[in-house]
Design a protein around this motif. Structure first.
Motif, PDB file in Angstrom:
ATOM      1  N   THR A   2       4.066   3.700  14.044  1.00 41.66           N
ATOM      2  CA  THR A   2       5.388   3.643  13.432  1.00 41.66           C
ATOM      3  C   THR A   2       5.333   3.557  11.918  1.00 41.66           C
ATOM      4  O   THR A   2       6.386   3.510  11.276  1.00 41.66           O
ATOM      5  CB  THR A   2       6.172   2.434  13.972  1.00 41.66           C
ATOM      6  OG1 THR A   2       5.475   1.223  13.616  1.00 41.66           O
ATOM      7  CG2 THR A   2       6.312   2.503  15.493  1.00 41.66           C
ATOM      8  N   ILE A   3       4.129   3.524  11.339  1.00 43.87           N
ATOM      9  CA  ILE A   3       4.022   3.393   9.898  1.00 43.87           C
ATOM     10  C   ILE A   3       2.822   4.194   9.402  1.00 43.87           C
ATOM     11  O   ILE A   3       1.805   4.316  10.091  1.00 43.87           O
ATOM     12  CB  ILE A   3       3.889   1.900   9.490  1.00 43.87           C
ATOM     13  CG1 ILE A   3       4.059   1.738   7.986  1.00 43.87           C
ATOM     14  CG2 ILE A   3       2.568   1.314   9.961  1.00 43.87           C
ATOM     15  CD1 ILE A   3       4.220   0.297   7.535  1.00 43.87           C
ATOM     16  N   GLN A   4       2.949   4.759   8.216  1.00 49.73           N
ATOM     17  CA  GLN A   4       1.885   5.575   7.636  1.00 49.73           C
ATOM     18  C   GLN A   4       0.689   4.717   7.261  1.00 49.73           C
ATOM     19  O   GLN A   4       0.826   3.548   6.901  1.00 49.73           O
ATOM     20  CB  GLN A   4       2.415   6.292   6.399  1.00 49.73           C
ATOM     21  CG  GLN A   4       1.467   7.321   5.814  1.00 49.73           C
ATOM     22  CD  GLN A   4       2.102   8.080   4.666  1.00 49.73           C
ATOM     23  OE1 GLN A   4       3.296   8.004   4.460  1.00 49.73           O
ATOM     24  NE2 GLN A   4       1.301   8.813   3.923  1.00 49.73           N
ATOM     25  N   ASN A   5      -0.509   5.305   7.363  1.00 48.63           N
ATOM     26  CA  ASN A   5      -1.777   4.709   6.931  1.00 48.63           C
ATOM     27  C   ASN A   5      -2.335   3.660   7.877  1.00 48.63           C
ATOM     28  O   ASN A   5      -3.400   3.107   7.606  1.00 48.63           O
ATOM     29  CB  ASN A   5      -1.668   4.098   5.520  1.00 48.63           C
ATOM     30  CG  ASN A   5      -1.371   5.122   4.455  1.00 48.63           C
ATOM     31  OD1 ASN A   5      -1.710   6.288   4.608  1.00 48.63           O
ATOM     32  ND2 ASN A   5      -0.718   4.699   3.395  1.00 48.63           N
ATOM     33  N   ALA A   6      -1.643   3.364   8.985  1.00 46.60           N
ATOM     34  CA  ALA A   6      -2.131   2.338   9.903  1.00 46.60           C
ATOM     35  C   ALA A   6      -2.997   2.912  11.013  1.00 46.60           C
ATOM     36  O   ALA A   6      -3.496   2.159  11.854  1.00 46.60           O
ATOM     37  CB  ALA A   6      -0.941   1.584  10.513  1.00 46.60           C
ATOM     38  N   CYS A   7      -3.208   4.234  11.037  1.00 49.62           N
ATOM     39  CA  CYS A   7      -3.810   4.850  12.216  1.00 49.62           C
ATOM     40  C   CYS A   7      -5.262   4.445  12.428  1.00 49.62           C
ATOM     41  O   CYS A   7      -5.734   4.416  13.568  1.00 49.62           O
ATOM     42  CB  CYS A   7      -3.686   6.375  12.164  1.00 49.62           C
ATOM     43  SG  CYS A   7      -4.429   7.147  10.704  1.00 49.62           S
ATOM     44  N   GLY A   8      -6.013   4.111  11.355  1.00 50.13           N
ATOM     45  CA  GLY A   8      -7.393   3.693  11.537  1.00 50.13           C
ATOM     46  C   GLY A   8      -7.498   2.404  12.318  1.00 50.13           C
ATOM     47  O   GLY A   8      -8.225   2.304  13.318  1.00 50.13           O
TER      48      GLY A   8
END
Length: 314
Positions: free
Chosen positions: A88-94
């Motif tokens: 649901t938020i950018q840059n948190a995928c890692g």
């Protein structure tokens, strides 16, 4: 630091200490440099892998608007019996990919109190609400951001992707309840890739990764793959393998050093250093300055050699 999520590198040392910062024990990450089944089996038990890739131009983000993904099948019913969170938020995928492996292997791993509480709290929630809970977790966000590379020029909370940007994304592969799943927070559901156990995971996941990479032009090499494995020190301590314990100690010392460097912004230091070098050159004159530079190079080379020898002796 702002309340947003900053980008983190796909690096075994970053992800290992990120896990430890969240309270997990007994696991670490190892980088994989080739899709080699034997190499992966040698790391067993392998709890899952995290794959970093670049979106293809015009790619429908993880098939979000498609009835089925390009490979495998959506398993909407599996969400109730596993941890799957929408991004649901950018840059948190890692960090989200990391948790997608860790929380689905919680019966085999020590999560620590904070992640155990988080998993229990979100277990009955739909994937979008789980994603909101993850994004709003102060502990997870703060730990994630502590491993972000410092940048004085880019505010990651304001970063937006344009058509000219290279956009990268992390996804996870892990066996859950006898099935190999691809867990992508941008997909509408977990993607099933057929039967798989922890023991057969290396042979099951590699063909899936090979098919994914085959979608790209042969010139594309910007991929990264890291595996979540059992901490090698556990078995080494049990059998008294001092060589492995010493090798792992050196590896973790290097990781700590690299992670410490990531937290610092050296632009100011470099600027002041450049001023001093220029001032010294103007004061001493060209010939003396060149002599000074050569002497500094010789001392640096000698110090590196001394450090290398000390490292071998230790």
């Amino acid at each position: 630091m702002s309340g947003g999520w900053n980008t983190v590198e796909s690096d075994a040392g970053v992800f290992t200490y990120l896990l430890e910062g969240l309270g997990a024990k007994g696991v670490q990450f190892e980088e994989l440099f080739a899709l080699d089944e034997d190499d992966l089996y040698r790391l067993s038990p392998v709890y899952g892998v995290i794959f970093l890739f670049k979106y293809l131009s015009g790619d429908d983000k993880a098939g979000k608007n498609s009835k089925q993904p390009e490979d495998g099948e959506y398993d909407f019913e599996a969400v109730e019996n596993m941890f799957f969170a929408a991004q649901t938020i950018q840059n948190a995928c890692g960090t989200q990919a990391l948790l997608s492996v860790l929380l689905n292997q919680s019966d085999k791993l020590a999560l620590g109190p904070h992640l155990t509480e988080f998993k229990d709290f979100t277990s009955g929630l739909p994937s979008d609400i789980r994603g909101e809970c993850l994004s709003n977790s102060e502990l997870i966000r703060t730990t994630h951001n502590s491993f972000a590379r410092a940048s004085p020029f880019v505010d990651e909370t304001q970063r937006t992707a344009t058509g000219d940007d290279d956009v990268y994304h992390f996804i996870a592969y892990t066996p859950v309840n006898g099935t190999l799943y691809e867990l992508d927070g941008l997909a509408p559901a977990p993607i099933s890739h057929g039967p798989c156990t922890l023991e057969t995971f290396p042979s099951a996941v590699l063909p899936v990764l090979q098919r994914r990479i085959a979608r790209y032009p042969t010139t594309e090499i910007r991929f990264n793959l890291i595996a979540m494995v059992q901490d090698p020190r556990i078995n080494a301590r049990a059998i008294g393998d001092m060589d492995t314990l010493q090798a792992e100690a050196r590896k973790r010392d290097a990781w700590r050093w690299e992670n410490a460097l990531r937290r610092h912004n050296f632009v100011g230091f470099v600027g002041e250093l450049a001023k001093e070098v220029t001032r010294a050159k103007l004061t001493a004159g060209e010939s003396e300055y060149e002599s000074w530079i050569e002497g500094a190079k010789a001392r640096t080379k000698s110090q590196r050699e001394t450090n290398r020898k000390r490292g071998i002796e230790e």
